[in-house]
Scaffold this motif. Structure first.
Motif, PDB file in Angstrom:
ATOM      1  N   THR A 164       0.788  -1.125  -0.255  1.00 27.21           N
ATOM      2  CA  THR A 164       0.185   0.436   0.254  1.00 27.21           C
ATOM      3  C   THR A 164       0.831   0.928   0.269  1.00 27.21           C
ATOM      4  O   THR A 164       1.389   1.644   0.877  1.00 27.21           O
ATOM      5  N   TYR A 165       0.852   1.785  -1.163  1.00 28.81           N
ATOM      6  CA  TYR A 165       1.214   3.432  -1.017  1.00 28.81           C
ATOM      7  C   TYR A 165       1.245   4.203   0.006  1.00 28.81           C
ATOM      8  O   TYR A 165       0.605   4.430   0.833  1.00 28.81           O
ATOM      9  N   ASN A 166       2.189   4.750   0.979  1.00 29.64           N
ATOM     10  CA  ASN A 166       2.302   5.966   1.886  1.00 29.64           C
ATOM     11  C   ASN A 166       2.923   6.904   1.639  1.00 29.64           C
ATOM     12  O   ASN A 166       4.294   6.807   1.730  1.00 29.64           O
ATOM     13  N   PRO A 167       2.326   8.380   1.639  1.00 32.57           N
ATOM     14  CA  PRO A 167       3.364   8.988   1.051  1.00 32.57           C
ATOM     15  C   PRO A 167       3.683   9.742   2.139  1.00 32.57           C
ATOM     16  O   PRO A 167       5.061  10.773   1.971  1.00 32.57           O
ATOM     17  N   LYS A 168       3.847   8.909   4.016  1.00 32.28           N
ATOM     18  CA  LYS A 168       4.843   9.519   4.735  1.00 32.28           C
ATOM     19  C   LYS A 168       6.272   8.570   4.596  1.00 32.28           C
ATOM     20  O   LYS A 168       6.135   8.799   5.564  1.00 32.28           O
ATOM     21  N   LYS A 169       5.936   7.555   4.107  1.00 36.69           N
ATOM     22  CA  LYS A 169       6.924   6.111   4.560  1.00 36.69           C
ATOM     23  C   LYS A 169       8.180   7.086   3.411  1.00 36.69           C
ATOM     24  O   LYS A 169       8.933   5.934   3.795  1.00 36.69           O
ATOM     25  N   ALA A 170       8.297   7.971   2.377  1.00 36.29           N
ATOM     26  CA  ALA A 170       9.486   8.566   1.832  1.00 36.29           C
ATOM     27  C   ALA A 170       9.278   9.508   1.131  1.00 36.29           C
ATOM     28  O   ALA A 170       8.221  10.327   0.942  1.00 36.29           O
ATOM     29  N   ASN A 171      10.050  10.535   0.802  1.00 35.67           N
ATOM     30  CA  ASN A 171       9.845  11.713   0.329  1.00 35.67           C
ATOM     31  C   ASN A 171       9.803  11.702  -1.442  1.00 35.67           C
ATOM     32  O   ASN A 171      10.642  11.483  -2.232  1.00 35.67           O
ATOM     33  N   THR A 172       8.332  11.410  -1.703  1.00 34.40           N
ATOM     34  CA  THR A 172       8.246  11.612  -3.131  1.00 34.40           C
ATOM     35  C   THR A 172       6.679  12.915  -2.909  1.00 34.40           C
ATOM     36  O   THR A 172       7.061  13.872  -2.363  1.00 34.40           O
ATOM     37  N   TRP A 173       6.523  12.959  -4.147  1.00 38.31           N
ATOM     38  CA  TRP A 173       5.808  14.419  -4.760  1.00 38.31           C
ATOM     39  C   TRP A 173       3.850  13.004  -4.445  1.00 38.31           C
ATOM     40  O   TRP A 173       3.503  12.733  -4.808  1.00 38.31           O
ATOM     41  N   GLN A 174       3.628  14.573  -3.545  1.00 35.69           N
ATOM     42  CA  GLN A 174       1.381  14.375  -3.035  1.00 35.69           C
ATOM     43  C   GLN A 174       1.717  15.476  -3.993  1.00 35.69           C
ATOM     44  O   GLN A 174       1.471  16.792  -3.843  1.00 35.69           O
ATOM     45  N   GLY A 175      -0.161  14.856  -4.462  1.00 34.99           N
ATOM     46  CA  GLY A 175      -0.743  16.070  -4.889  1.00 34.99           C
ATOM     47  C   GLY A 175      -0.365  16.094  -6.820  1.00 34.99           C
ATOM     48  O   GLY A 175      -0.412  14.449  -7.273  1.00 34.99           O
ATOM     49  N   GLU A 176      -0.684  16.281  -7.275  1.00 37.90           N
ATOM     50  CA  GLU A 176      -0.736  16.475  -9.174  1.00 37.90           C
ATOM     51  C   GLU A 176       0.882  17.193  -9.603  1.00 37.90           C
ATOM     52  O   GLU A 176       1.225  18.630  -9.314  1.00 37.90           O
TER      53      GLU A 176
END
Length: 293
Positions: A164-176
């Motif tokens: 399951t993707y978790n935006p708080k697990k790594a430094n990635t781009w959130q949003g569009e």
């Protein structure tokens, strides 16, 4: 560094992007890998001791760019610049050649790494990473070593932590992407190494933050013969990238702070991309390996 006990795993994925196919069984031997991506502080020490000048700090080659004037061949590198909301844009128009951009000045000559000593070094081309590796007495990982380490001991999981993707697990781009980053993870650009939880092997930032160089030449997909038993780097320099078949490229892994669910989404261990050996950008770095004692 962490010692990684070798084993057999499935490299690639058959249900993701075409270049990740065909997934197959691979065995790697024991090796050691850096806990973190190489930082600005570490790279600065290397430069101080050796006097090394990165490719981004050198004028563009007259042979490679004969049509450019001496001024136009001034040193620089490729920098990401977000698109304003509502502004029309085309594919890759968020990348800009910026004079004066290099590892010391990530956004251009008026920027600095002061206060970012513990961020991953960027604007490092393949040859720059190799030079650092030789100085450090280490080497770049093979793609198989990198992917095995990134999986952290998990078997056939989509992400380094599960399915399951978790935006708080790594430094990635959130949003569009590329117009809005909500920064749910707390960062717009690079983050200090070790800002997020490690994977099962105790390794940090194997997902996101910056892409990482590997030794392997890029082939579009996994060769069914050459990647089975402790795979080594192919000696073939020909590019098998149908998008740009005339340029020699190496495999980069891990995704970066620019990978978003709506674009790229290569923040998975099996994901891979190609990068020209002479190109460093504002979202590519590296980490190193050694043979296990």
């Amino acid at each position: 560094m962490k010692k990684i006990h070798g084993g057999t795993f499935t490299i690639g994925a058959n249900n993701e992007f075409p270049e990740e196919r065909s997934a197959q069984s691979v065995t790697v031997k024991d090796f050691c890998i850096d806990n973190y991506e190489v930082t600005n502080q570490q790279f600065a020490k290397f430069v101080e001791e050796t006097g090394y000048i990165t490719i981004a700090e050198r004028p563009l080659s007259v042979t490679q760019f004969p049509e450019l004037t001496e001024i136009d061949r001034s040193p620089g590198s490729v920098v990401f610049q977000p698109i304003l909301e509502g502004q029309p844009f085309s594919e890759l128009s968020w990348w800009h050649w910026v004079k004066g951009a290099n590892w010391r000045h990530p956004q251009g000559q008026n920027s600095t790494i002061e206060g970012k000593e513990n961020h991953p070094v960027v604007h490092v081309a393949y040859d720059d990473a190799i030079a650092y590796a030789k100085w450090a007495g280490k080497s770049l990982p093979t793609e198989a070593q990198w992917e095995f380490a990134a999986r952290g001991g998990l078997k056939d999981k989509i992400f380094a932590w599960g399915n399951t993707y978790n935006p708080k697990k790594a430094n990635t781009w959130q949003g569009e992407f590329p117009v809005k980053n909500t920064q749910v993870d707390g960062y717009f650009g690079t983050a200090p190494v070790g800002s997020f939880s490690p994977n099962g092997y105790g390794l940090y930032d194997m997902t996101g933050n910056v892409w990482e160089w590997t030794q392997d030449y890029y082939h579009y997909g996994h060769d069914s013969k050459s990647h089975q038993v402790n795979p080594v780097v192919s000696n073939e320099k020909e590019s098998f990238d149908p998008r740009d078949p005339n340029v020699v490229k190496h495999v980069i892994k891990g995704g970066s702070y620019l990978c978003a669910k709506n674009y790229c989404s290569r923040f998975r261990p099996s994901a891979r991309e190609a990068e020209s050996a002479d190109t460093g950008t504002s979202h590519i770095g590296f980490r190193l390996v050694t043979s296990a004692p």
